[in-house]
Design a protein around this motif. Structure first.
Motif, PDB file in Angstrom:
ATOM      1  N   UNK A   6      13.440   4.904  -3.663  1.00  9.42           N
ATOM      2  CA  UNK A   6      12.540   5.564  -4.736  1.00  9.42           C
ATOM      3  C   UNK A   6      12.619   6.655  -4.150  1.00  9.42           C
ATOM      4  N   UNK A   7      13.231   7.903  -4.141  1.00  7.71           N
ATOM      5  CA  UNK A   7      13.380   9.012  -4.335  1.00  7.71           C
ATOM      6  C   UNK A   7      11.590   9.912  -4.227  1.00  7.71           C
ATOM      7  N   UNK A   8      11.123  10.212  -3.298  1.00  7.22           N
ATOM      8  CA  UNK A   8       9.394  11.136  -3.764  1.00  7.22           C
ATOM      9  C   UNK A   8       9.709  12.377  -4.841  1.00  7.22           C
ATOM     10  N   UNK A   9      11.197  12.794  -3.957  1.00  5.43           N
ATOM     11  CA  UNK A   9      10.856  14.163  -4.391  1.00  5.43           C
ATOM     12  C   UNK A   9      10.507  14.085  -6.210  1.00  5.43           C
ATOM     13  N   UNK A  10      11.469  13.481  -6.309  1.00  6.80           N
ATOM     14  CA  UNK A  10      11.071  12.644  -8.263  1.00  6.80           C
ATOM     15  C   UNK A  10       9.590  12.923  -9.049  1.00  6.80           C
ATOM     16  N   UNK A  11       8.529  11.815  -8.408  1.00  5.06           N
ATOM     17  CA  UNK A  11       7.768  12.700  -8.368  1.00  5.06           C
ATOM     18  C   UNK A  11       7.507  13.999  -8.193  1.00  5.06           C
ATOM     19  N   UNK A  12       8.081  14.826  -8.000  1.00  9.33           N
ATOM     20  CA  UNK A  12       6.833  16.036  -7.511  1.00  9.33           C
ATOM     21  C   UNK A  12       7.448  16.954  -8.982  1.00  9.33           C
ATOM     22  N   UNK A  13       8.079  16.367  -9.939  1.00  5.03           N
ATOM     23  CA  UNK A  13       8.226  16.814 -11.669  1.00  5.03           C
ATOM     24  C   UNK A  13       7.270  15.526 -12.218  1.00  5.03           C
ATOM     25  N   UNK A  14       6.557  14.813 -11.818  1.00  9.40           N
ATOM     26  CA  UNK A  14       5.592  13.856 -13.541  1.00  9.40           C
ATOM     27  C   UNK A  14       4.592  14.436 -13.303  1.00  9.40           C
ATOM     28  N   UNK A  15       4.502  14.683 -14.492  1.00 12.95           N
ATOM     29  CA  UNK A  15       2.460  14.645 -15.594  1.00 12.95           C
ATOM     30  C   UNK A  15       1.663  14.425 -14.544  1.00 12.95           C
ATOM     31  N   UNK A  16       0.537  14.443 -14.134  1.00  6.17           N
ATOM     32  CA  UNK A  16      -0.594  14.407 -13.753  1.00  6.17           C
ATOM     33  C   UNK A  16      -0.760  13.131 -14.285  1.00  6.17           C
ATOM     34  N   UNK A  17      -0.320  12.901 -15.606  1.00  4.42           N
ATOM     35  CA  UNK A  17      -1.061  11.351 -16.517  1.00  4.42           C
ATOM     36  C   UNK A  17      -0.818   9.793 -15.775  1.00  4.42           C
ATOM     37  N   UNK A  18       0.876  10.964 -15.571  1.00  2.00           N
ATOM     38  CA  UNK A  18       2.081  10.337 -15.433  1.00  2.00           C
ATOM     39  C   UNK A  18       2.101   9.699 -13.794  1.00  2.00           C
ATOM     40  N   UNK A  19       1.620   9.985 -12.795  1.00  2.00           N
ATOM     41  CA  UNK A  19       1.460   9.900 -11.523  1.00  2.00           C
ATOM     42  C   UNK A  19      -0.056   8.783 -11.666  1.00  2.00           C
ATOM     43  N   UNK A  20      -0.713   9.180 -12.129  1.00  2.00           N
ATOM     44  CA  UNK A  20      -2.252   8.808 -12.155  1.00  2.00           C
ATOM     45  C   UNK A  20      -1.803   6.908 -12.930  1.00  2.00           C
ATOM     46  N   UNK A  21      -1.373   7.268 -13.857  1.00  2.00           N
ATOM     47  CA  UNK A  21      -0.644   6.122 -14.520  1.00  2.00           C
ATOM     48  C   UNK A  21       0.126   4.735 -13.479  1.00  2.00           C
ATOM     49  N   UNK A  22       1.013   5.639 -12.245  1.00  2.00           N
ATOM     50  CA  UNK A  22       1.302   4.050 -11.755  1.00  2.00           C
ATOM     51  C   UNK A  22       0.410   4.184 -10.401  1.00  2.00           C
ATOM     52  N   UNK A  23      -0.252   5.100  -9.690  1.00  2.00           N
ATOM     53  CA  UNK A  23      -2.092   4.889  -8.967  1.00  2.00           C
ATOM     54  C   UNK A  23      -2.344   3.423  -9.282  1.00  2.00           C
ATOM     55  N   UNK A  24      -2.365   3.796 -10.880  1.00  2.00           N
ATOM     56  CA  UNK A  24      -2.726   2.014 -11.153  1.00  2.00           C
ATOM     57  C   UNK A  24      -2.308   0.753 -10.514  1.00  2.00           C
ATOM     58  N   UNK A  25      -1.323   1.065 -10.487  1.00  2.08           N
ATOM     59  CA  UNK A  25      -0.466  -0.619  -9.990  1.00  2.08           C
ATOM     60  C   UNK A  25      -0.520  -0.758  -8.838  1.00  2.08           C
ATOM     61  N   UNK A  26      -0.103   0.296  -8.140  1.00  5.13           N
ATOM     62  CA  UNK A  26      -0.496   0.656  -6.484  1.00  5.13           C
ATOM     63  C   UNK A  26      -2.272   0.303  -6.374  1.00  5.13           C
ATOM     64  N   UNK A  27      -3.803   0.278  -7.016  1.00  7.97           N
ATOM     65  CA  UNK A  27      -4.655   0.237  -6.182  1.00  7.97           C
ATOM     66  C   UNK A  27      -4.668  -1.368  -6.283  1.00  7.97           C
ATOM     67  N   UNK A  28      -3.776  -1.392  -8.076  1.00  6.35           N
ATOM     68  CA  UNK A  28      -4.045  -2.984  -8.071  1.00  6.35           C
ATOM     69  C   UNK A  28      -3.273  -4.012  -6.496  1.00  6.35           C
ATOM     70  N   UNK A  29      -2.873  -3.115  -5.957  1.00  9.15           N
ATOM     71  CA  UNK A  29      -2.380  -4.100  -5.207  1.00  9.15           C
ATOM     72  C   UNK A  29      -3.293  -4.399  -3.880  1.00  9.15           C
ATOM     73  N   UNK A  30      -4.465  -3.565  -3.703  1.00  8.32           N
ATOM     74  CA  UNK A  30      -5.222  -3.851  -2.871  1.00  8.32           C
ATOM     75  C   UNK A  30      -6.003  -4.707  -3.451  1.00  8.32           C
ATOM     76  N   UNK A  31      -6.863  -4.450  -4.643  1.00  2.00           N
ATOM     77  CA  UNK A  31      -7.433  -5.014  -5.826  1.00  2.00           C
ATOM     78  C   UNK A  31      -7.100  -7.062  -5.459  1.00  2.00           C
ATOM     79  N   UNK A  32      -5.570  -7.561  -5.647  1.00  2.00           N
ATOM     80  CA  UNK A  32      -5.482  -8.794  -4.818  1.00  2.00           C
ATOM     81  C   UNK A  32      -5.955  -9.306  -4.447  1.00  2.00           C
ATOM     82  N   UNK A  33      -5.109  -8.797  -2.740  1.00  2.00           N
ATOM     83  CA  UNK A  33      -5.368  -9.623  -1.679  1.00  2.00           C
ATOM     84  C   UNK A  33      -5.043  -8.621  -0.132  1.00  2.00           C
ATOM     85  N   UNK A  34      -5.221  -7.045  -0.378  1.00  2.00           N
ATOM     86  CA  UNK A  34      -5.593  -6.827   0.768  1.00  2.00           C
ATOM     87  C   UNK A  34      -7.137  -5.096   0.034  1.00  2.00           C
TER      88      UNK A  34
END
Length: 371
Positions: free
Chosen positions: A169-197
């Motif tokens: 998971x190379x975080x440099x690759x995220x620097x070229x990611x369009x904002x819409x795609x970054x937001x879309x990934x953030x939804x999955x990130x938030x999911x882990x908190x909503x499940x049990x964290x």
């Protein structure tokens, strides 16, 4: 170059590591030969990612003496089909790669799912390496071994479980990611908190702007998400129990993706998950399982980060409630016709709800569809 954060997916003799940090594409060859000495490789990617990241990966492989075959596909969800799968398998076989060689997925969730499926069936199973370049892939789809393609009858209905040997998971690759795609990934990130964290969700509410801007908060959030998923996968690799919790928001979300014909201009996967999570919390309230305050809190956070949170946020028309329910009925969690949803008793208190009455879902959809 700083050392990456390492998260282990504990699957006994098939355990593997997720490496998280900058510059991992440049050291991909060194990391792969540690685990697969002498292996040759094919890279599967899409046109957009190839333009931004392919040379970095090729240079990294060259450092270890690996000259890869390269298979470049069109971008987008519609590429997850049988024709593209055949193209990848044919490309791997044409390169005369053997079972002990590696298929490397360089891209987002679409490429990871497709390349992983091809690796799982070519020569009855080849080594597989994930090099996810989107936030969604880094925190979710690259971890856990789910691979597959879509069918006109529904999303991800054809595939296999095939674990990678390594995730870079190379975080440099995220620097070229369009904002819409970054937001879309953030939804999955938030999911882990909503499940049990719930503490992680509260941390995201406080620190999401730093996650978006990059730096240590971003790496920490990715690592926390990978740990959350790795823990679940280690307990339930083949989704016979707890792993289904990772589908929070996905039953509604997958139905919405199918309803728009997987048209990424209208809805990408993470946006479908965001709307699905909001609907799951609102449906839990309707079923007297959770407080409306929790649903409002979820919706407020999704809105704050710029994600869609209701069906009205999807451009153009949707099918009627009966049409959406027919897509839900194709979901992989349906067993003998009984609807299964991931519902909640509150933030971080999700559970698997079986035998959810279709009549309740239909009424809920009618109430929440845009006029």
């Amino acid at each position: 170059m700083s050392e990456p954060v390492v998260v282990e997916v504990g699957l006994g003799t098939r355990a593997y590591e997720i490496l998280i940090g900058p510059g991992l594409l440049e050291r991909a060859g060194a990391e792969i030969v540690k685990r697969l000495p002498g292996a040759r490789a094919a890279i599967v990617t899409d046109e957009n990612v190839a333009a931004a990241q392919l040379q970095r990966l090729k240079d990294g492989l060259a450092e270890a003496g690996i000259e890869p075959a390269v298979i470049v596909l069109p971008p987008g969800e519609k590429t997850k089909n049988f024709e593209a799968l055949q193209e990848v398998v044919d490309g791997v076989l044409a390169a005369r790669l053997e079972r002990g060689d590696a298929v490397i997925a360089l891209g987002g969730g679409v490429i990871g799912d497709l390349a992983g499926f091809a690796a799982g069936i070519a020569r009855r199973g080849m080594n597989f390496v994930q090099a996810p370049t989107s936030l969604l892939a880094q925190v979710d789809s690259s971890v856990g071994g789910k691979t597959g393609i879509n069918s006109p009858r529904g999303k991800n209905l054809v595939g296999v479980f095939h674990q990678p040997k390594l995730v870079l998971a190379d975080t440099v690759a995220l620097d070229t990611l369009p904002l819409r795609e970054f937001r879309a990934g953030y939804a999955e990130m938030a999911k882990y908190g909503l499940i049990d964290r719930p503490d992680f969700f509260a941390w995201l509410e406080k620190n999401w702007q730093e996650v978006f801007s990059g730096g240590p908060a971003r790496i920490e959030a990715i690592a926390q998400s990978c740990r959350a998923k790795a823990d679940v996968v280690a307990r339930d690799e083949f989704e016979q129990g707890d792993r289904a919790l990772l589908n929070l928001g996905h039953t509604f979300g997958h139905a919405l993706e199918a309803a728009v014909g997987y048209d990424g201009a209208r809805l990408v996967h993470g946006e479908g998950v965001a709307i699905g999570m909001a609907l799951a919390h609102r449906f839990s309230t309707r079923m007297n399982l959770a407080s409306s305050d929790d649903a409002a809190r979820v919706e407020a956070h999704l809105k704050a980060v710029g994600l869609p949170w209701r069906m009205a946020d999807i451009p153009s028309d949707l099918p009627d409630a009966e049409g959406l329910l027919s897509f839900i009925a194709q979901d992989k969690k349906v067993k003998r016709g009984a609807l299964t949803f991931i519902l909640t008793h509150g933030i971080g208190k999700c559970f698997i709800a079986k035998d959810v009455p279709a009549s309740e879902v239909l009424s809920f959809l009618k109430e929440n569809l845009p006029a």
